[in-house]
Design an enzyme around this catalytic site. Structure first.
Site, mmCIF file in Angstrom:
data_model
loop_
_atom_site.group_PDB
_atom_site.id
_atom_site.type_symbol
_atom_site.label_atom_id
_atom_site.label_comp_id
_atom_site.label_asym_id
_atom_site.label_seq_id
_atom_site.Cartn_x
_atom_site.Cartn_y
_atom_site.Cartn_z
ATOM 1 C CD GLU A 410 -3.062 -1.131 2.118
ATOM 2 O OE1 GLU A 410 -4.258 -1.303 1.807
ATOM 3 O OE2 GLU A 410 -2.676 -1.006 3.284
ATOM 4 C CD GLU A 490 -4.524 -6.513 3.211
ATOM 5 O OE1 GLU A 490 -5.561 -5.892 3.554
ATOM 6 O OE2 GLU A 490 -3.381 -6.035 3.325
#
Length: 983
Positions: A410, A490
């Protein structure tokens, strides 16, 4: 200043592998002197001096975090930096912890080179040995080594370490976790003998056709004058370092069969122990393969966390984590979002898990500047980023379990990731690279997303997904992306009660070869238990103005490492053995490498939830990816059960035949239940019943009496059952919102629509209480203040003998959903539909025949096994760190709620209901922020539900799928109450 520049470190040695060596080593873990200063300017200038008197300093455990040992406070953020964004400068208030440790050098210590090694220091530090500065380092979860031999003294030595909580490196460490400064991993002094092993890089391969392995051991010494041998006794190998060599007939390493060969690298001055696994990792035809076979990830993301010690995790705790993973059918770990303690990877090698090893790099907080200033795309930051990648790869390169390198998490897009990818591919071409957040996937060998909805996952599986903006205008780049294997890095956010929909994800994963599985977020709740406390704390509990709330409470384990119902559900969903049938049984091996020869298959027959027969199945050897059919014993198909009439169930289970390093023989791997032919009696009946006439309703002494029930004539509520005081039952549409009901930042928040519809403030108006000949009919309107919508509820009571039956008819009225509806946003679901009632607090024992033993909901019910169970009311509660709806038992045929002597109430479904029992109201549960906020009342509160809305994963992902949504529409349901007597 060194803590705010862009230099990764000074005075450090080149990174190298983590090795188990024969050279002398001194552990410097233990009690250190410690002094915390508010900032670098206030820290003592003579911290490195042996003349400094530190008797009045505190003591601190190393490894450890000072904020968990009474100094300052921990902080939790999900995305936001807890300081102003002004890279590379840290905030002015920069807590600085000085650590001092005297240690004795043994008289036997060799008088030669030595290195001081730190496995992890958060976030930046400077080190002195006997007053001499050795260097500085950043990169919290990575090792740093300094030359120390020239500065050692015989006898007493002083080590001083100054640690800054914040540094320029903090901008690369915004990883959805507690900010926990300190020396939190091991500190050691290691001798470096002449003629020693400086580094080792083990390269292995396996040819699945010939069964041969290849071995090459590089980089063992910096001095070619020293002869170095590599010994692998089990293979009869004694060869010079280098290679490669080919070894016929080796056993390959995989997560399912983690075969390791013990080896030693022998140099004149040192011997290093290795554990070698032969395996080849490749990308073939758009799929990730190991040893020539595509693999499938049944994975979890794992932060390092201990409820008392933060990221200072012991090796025993690491083993406990991995044993629990193996016991719950998990085969893969993504080390979110940094490299773990090196011992963790040794355990993954030993026990068998696939590992995505992730670089200590995340810049998520720059979303609040629209990524302006993001280090990932600033060349000035490239050395810092590359330094982290190098230190990870060099440390962990010899682990067969590590099959993928991750560049980080991220951090948006940026040219610096190209530098990381280029170096890593040159250094280690035997492992592919992973990075999810750059949607061009220019530097990644995988296509990956987070929390992808099911319908989009279907499109990805068929390679018909829309092109992302980053590749839509670049046909070659888009063609490359579309050809990549897909991994969901995820999904299924395990926050609070949930996640829901795991089985739906699994069905799609298994349908399309491109989809190679995923990693649930995440392994463990990050709750911290402070000394003397009973509640785990989370973001905001320390008065922080910027924090991530309870978003760190999102694991499959509770903070004390007790498995949550979500983990039990995940185990069931990802079973590596699938059993379908029942006649004949089909047993399918979903593994990628191993046969099912390590399992024993057994069956049990149950009548009304009680075992009446059992046996063992004869199952042939089933290779990976294959299946076999097995006939049932004839009596199961045609014979009458020995125990009489009633509901018959067959349970088939697969258990370990022998002890494994992670579980004892008999540990269950997979199970399935089937309905068997019965004698046709109603569910819940064990013998024929004689039809009895309905009993009459009557008014008496200002009350209404029907059978064993006594009712309030004004409200129509049941107030007494066979002499037992009762409050209710009454229609209930509300539940204490789960984290997934609340959504994330308003996204997918079902509770917003529920509150807008007033479901949290419903009032009940009785319109009629009608006493008929054999019925009591109560008509009511259930509605919130301020709105025109409502639910008409008609309660119809009848009695036969001691059985009191309630049939409830529910009719919504007003604009509940759709265009033109009165609710904004449209209310497309109800939290629950059922009855709420209260019983005396002495009725604290529950027996039931239905789903269990743990809680279950519409989209989280695969692990609910039909049977007879018993528990106290307290044991029925699921102890989520943040209280919320919990404890529902699904598909309940009947339940008995009684006191210690056996007096109480029995409830039968028509045919089933959902049962919840607790000592506090839904409103109490909703108000509570921590478990200690819940105080037992003088009642036991029951919910008898027709249904509840699905759980979904909207705390960070999709909400409940349409098939699990409890839509507002007319419904009718019934339950029957009977008195229980002792004996």
């Amino acid at each position: 200043m060194y803590f705010e520049d862009l230099v990764p470190g000074t005075g450090r040695r080149e990174p190298r592998a983590w090795l188990r060596s024969s050279a002398p080593v001194i552990s410097l873990n233990g009690r250190w002197r410690f002094k915390l200063s508010p900032g670098p300017a206030e820290a003592p200038a003579d911290v490195m001096s042996s003349d400094l008197v530190d008797d009045d300093w505190d003591e601190l455990a190393v490894p450890g975090h000072w904020v968990l040992q009474g100094h300052d406070r921990p902080r939790y953020t999900n995305t936001a930096f807890p300081f102003p964004i002004d890279p590379p400068r840290p905030p002015a208030a920069n807590p600085t912890g000085d650590h001092r440790r005297w240690f004795d050098l043994p008289a036997s210590w060799p008088g030669e080179r030595a290195v001081l090694r730190f496995e992890g220091v958060d976030s930046c530090f400077k080190v002195w040995l006997n007053g001499v500065e050795l260097g500085t380092s950043k990169g919290s979860r990575l090792p740093s080594e300094f030359e120390a031999g020239a500065h050692l003294r015989p006898g007493r030595n002083l080590l001083a370490v100054r640690v800054h909580q914040w540094s320029s490196g903090s901008y690369l460490e915004d990883q959805d976790m507690w900010w926990l400064p300190g020396i939190f991993r091991d500190v050691t002094l290691r001798s470096r003998p002449a003629g020693g092993v400086e580094d080792v890089f083990v390269h292995t391969g396996f040819d699945q056709v010939s069964g041969a392995g290849t071995l090459q051991v590089d980089g063992v010494t910096t001095d070619p004058a020293y002869a170095v041998r590599v010994l692998v006794p089990e293979l009869g190998l004694d060869l010079a370092a280098g290679g490669p060599v080919t070894i016929p007939g080796v056993e390959p390493w995989s997560a399912e069969v983690p075969k390791l060969y013990d080896a030693t690298v022998v140099a004149p001055g040192e011997t290093v122990e290795l554990r070698i696994g032969f395996r080849t990792v490749a990308l073939e035809d758009g799929r990730l393969t190991v040893n020539g076979r595509p693999i499938f990830f049944r994975g979890v993301n794992r932060h390092e966390h201990d409820q008392y010690r933060g990221r200072a995790v012991s090796e025993d705790t690491m083993r406990q984590d991995l044993v629990l993973m193996k016991q719950h059918n998990i085969n893969a770990v993504r080390t979110a979002h940094y490299p773990p303690h090196p011992a963790f990877l040794e355990l993954c090698d030993e026990l068998g898990l696939w590992v995505i090893d992730e670089c200590d790099l995340e810049t998520h907080g720059f979303i609040y500047t629209d990524w302006q200033g993001n280090p990932a795309d600033d060349p000035d930051w490239a050395p810092m980023m590359l330094d982290r990648m190098r230190r990870m790869v060099e440390r962990d390169k010899n682990h067969p379990s590590v099959i993928i390198w991750s560049l980080g998490n991220e951090s948006h897009r940026g040219r610096n990731f190209g530098e990381l990818a280029k170096w890593t591919r040159q250094r280690d071409p035997g492992r592919p690279l992973f990075y999810e957040r750059d949607r061009s996937y220019e530097f990644s060998d995988f296509y990956s997303l987070m929390y992808t909805p099911i319908d989009e996952l279907e499109r990805i599986g068929t390679r018909t997904e829309d092109a992302p903006a980053e590749t839509a205008a670049d046909p070659p780049l888009e063609a490359r992306r579309r050809a990549l294997p897909f991994v969901l890095c995820e999904y299924a956010h395990a926050m609070g009660n949930g996640p829901g929909g795991l089985a739906d994800y699994q069905r799609v994963f298994e349908r399309y070869p491109r989809l190679q599985g995923g990693f649930v977020w995440e392994w463990i709740d990050h709750g911290i238990l402070l000394p003397g406390a009973t509640d785990h704390v989370y973001g905001g509990d320390f008065g922080e103005k910027v924090h991530g709330g309870n978003f760190c409470i999102d694991g499959l384990l509770f903070p004390d490492r007790t498995p949550s119902p979500g983990l039990t559900e995940y185990k069931k969903v990802i079973e590596p053995v699938r059993i379908t049938g029942p006649d004949p049984l089909r047993i399918e091996n979903l593994q990628d490498f191993a046969t099912l020869d390590h399992l024993t298959f057994g069956w049990t027959e149950e009548l009304e939830g009680q075992q009446v027969a059992a046996g063992t199945l004869t199952v042939p050897s089933i290779p990976a990816g294959a299946s076999a059919t097995v006939p049932l014993p004839g009596t199961l198909v045609t014979g009458a059960p020995a125990g009489g009439a009633g509901e018959r169930l067959l349970t088939v289970s697969a258990v370990l035949a022998n002890d494994e390093p992670w579980a004892a023989a008999g540990h269950e791997i997979a199970w399935t239940q089937f309905a068997l032919p019965s004698n046709g009696l109603p569910r819940g009946s064990s013998a024929p019943t004689t039809q009895r006439p309905a009993r009459s309703a009557r008014r008496a002494d200002g009350r209404v009496v029907l059978g064993t029930g006594v009712f309030d004539p004004r409200s129509g509520l049941l107030v007494e059952l066979n002499g037992l005081p009762v409050d209710g039952p009454r229609l209930d549409l509300w539940r204490a919102p789960t984290d997934n009901d609340n959504g994330q930042g308003g996204n997918n928040a079902a509770v917003s629509a529920w509150r807008a519809a007033g479901l949290d403030r419903l009032g009940h108006r009785v319109e009629a209480v009608e006493v008929e000949e054999t019925e009591l009919v109560v008509r009511s309107r259930v509605a919130p203040d301020g709105l025109g919508l409502a639910v008409r509820a008609t309660y119809r009571w009848t009695a036969v003998g001691e059985r009191l039956t309630l049939t409830v008819d529910v009719q919504p009225e007003g604009g509940w959903d759709g265009p033109g509806g009165t609710i904004k946003p449209a209310c497309e679901s109800w939290p629950r539909l059922g009855l709420r009632m209260a019983l005396p607090r002495s009725l604290d024992r529950v027996r039931w025949f239905g789903g269990g033993p743990a809680e279950a909901y519409a989209d989280s019910r695969q692990a609910a096994r039909i049977g007879r169970y018993s528990a106290t009311v307290d044991e029925l509660q699921t102890p989520y760190v943040v209280p919320q709806e919990n404890g529902s038992r699904i598909d309940v045929r009947w339940a008995e709620v009684s006191d210690a002597e056996g007096n109480g109430v029995r409830v039968d479904g028509a045919p089933v209901f959902q049962l919840t029992a607790r000592r506090w109201t839904t409103e109490d549960l909703e108000r509570a922020r921590h478990r200690s906020d819940l105080t037992a009342r003088d009642r036991v509160y029951l919910n008898l539900d027709l249904a509840q809305n699905g759980l979904g994963s909207a705390s960070c992902g999709p909400g409940a799928l349409p098939q699990y949504v409890l839509a507002p529409r007319p419904r009718t349901f019934a339950v029957t109450f009977s008195p229980l007597s002792a004996g």
